[in-house]
Design an enzyme around this catalytic site. Structure first.
Site, short mmCIF file in Angstrom:
data_model
loop_
_atom_site.label_atom_id
_atom_site.label_comp_id
_atom_site.label_asym_id
_atom_site.label_seq_id
_atom_site.Cartn_x
_atom_site.Cartn_y
_atom_site.Cartn_z
N LYS A 8 8.46 23.29 -22.48
CA LYS A 8 7.30 23.98 -23.06
C LYS A 8 6.12 23.02 -23.10
O LYS A 8 6.25 21.80 -23.03
CB LYS A 8 7.61 24.49 -24.46
CG LYS A 8 8.01 23.41 -25.48
CD LYS A 8 6.84 22.64 -26.11
CE LYS A 8 7.32 21.60 -27.09
NZ LYS A 8 6.21 20.71 -27.58
N ASP A 135 11.01 22.88 -32.95
CA ASP A 135 10.76 23.55 -31.67
C ASP A 135 11.93 24.42 -31.21
O ASP A 135 11.77 25.21 -30.28
CB ASP A 135 10.46 22.52 -30.57
CG ASP A 135 9.10 21.88 -30.72
OD1 ASP A 135 8.28 22.42 -31.49
OD2 ASP A 135 8.85 20.84 -30.08
#
Length: 285
Positions: A8, A135
């Site tokens: 990401k 995350d």
């Protein structure tokens, strides 16, 4: 099972302040990209043995690995154990701000749940994931992007219609996330470096952790300034707590050309990749 485990970038990361629990309140958008590890997982049967392997030397294979933390949290929640063989084929560098370890943990959490007959619902998996790392929950969602609040672990899936060409540049050094947050409050901006929001169709790109990281790792602000001066670059930012810098370009061809320039500019020790954001739930190649 063999599963893709995407990286990401943070299109924005606003640090709002330190909380009473010692963590920091943030607002962030995480967007999955077309660089991915591969996770192979086999359920061997009853027992409690776990064989964790990885193609990259130096990756911890003990209980400190987020994959092991995810597995242990699943076992604790379901009160059942199995024997597993897990192999991580890593392409995402560690200490990069790209969420590789978090993504691996989320993929393993979903896989063991499925292989055990889905005893836990998504809401349960999200709660477990938030306890492993801020995350991790976003990688449990099927949307290509997610907005995070709280420590970043409170996530909402976001449809993302843009397929943004980009270049990732990670210098040879990693940056520990706890260090970046610990030095956020007392850090100062460097003169001549752009820290303010970069206005884009998908939102205002800004990263509050650039301030402490740039103050110590002076290559990174120089790299950001260089990226912003290059032809075809729409925006440039540090991802997460670094050390990866990324630049969004106007086209895939310009991303490829910029990657070649970046390899010459940064030298052979830097990891440089041209890729794009994901705009659907399809797995990256």
């Amino acid at each position: 099972m063999e599963l893709s485990s995407p990286a990401k970038i943070n299109l924005w990361l606003r640090v709002l302040g330190r909380r009473s629990d010692g963590f920091h309140e943030v607002e962030t958008r995480l967007c999955k990209i077309g660089i991915a590890d591969t996770v192979q997982i086999d359920l061997l049967g009853s027992g409690n043995d776990v064989e964790l392997t990885c193609n990259v030397p130096g990756i911890p294979l003990d209980e400190s690995n987020l994959v092991m933390k995810a597995l242990r949290a699943f076992e604790q929640k379901t009160r059942q154990t199995r024997s597993w063989r897990i192999h991580l084929e890593k392409r995402i560098p560690s200490g990069a701000g790209l969420g590789g370890g978090s993504s691996n943990a989320a993929v393993v959490l979903r896989a063991v749940n499925e292989l055990c007959g889905n005893p836990l619902k998504l809401v349960d998996l999200l709660k477990i994931a938030g306890g492993i790392g801020a995350d991790v929950p976003c990688f449990l969602l099927d949307t290509p992007a997610a907005d995070g609040s709280g420590r970043g672990e409170q996530v909402t899936g976001v449809e993302f219609p843009w397929k943004l060409p980009l270049v990732l540049i990670k210098p040879a050094f990693p940056i520990p996330t706890p260090w970046a947050y610990q030095h956020w409050k007392d850090s100062k901006e460097l003169r001549g470096v752009l820290y303010g929001p970069q206005i884009c169709p998908w939102g205002e790109m800004v990263n509050g952790l650039e301030r402490p990281v740039f103050e110590k790792y002076r290559l990174l602000p120089a790299l950001k300034t260089w990226l912003l001066s290059q032809k075809g670059v729409t925006a440039a930012l540090m991802s997460g707590s670094g050390s990866t810098m990324f630049a969004i370009t106007k086209s895939g061809a310009e991303a490829g050309a910029l990657a070649e320039e970046a390899r010459r500019w940064c030298g052979e020790t830097a990891w440089v990749q041209a890729t794009e954001t994901l705009s659907s739930i399809e797995n990256p190649a």
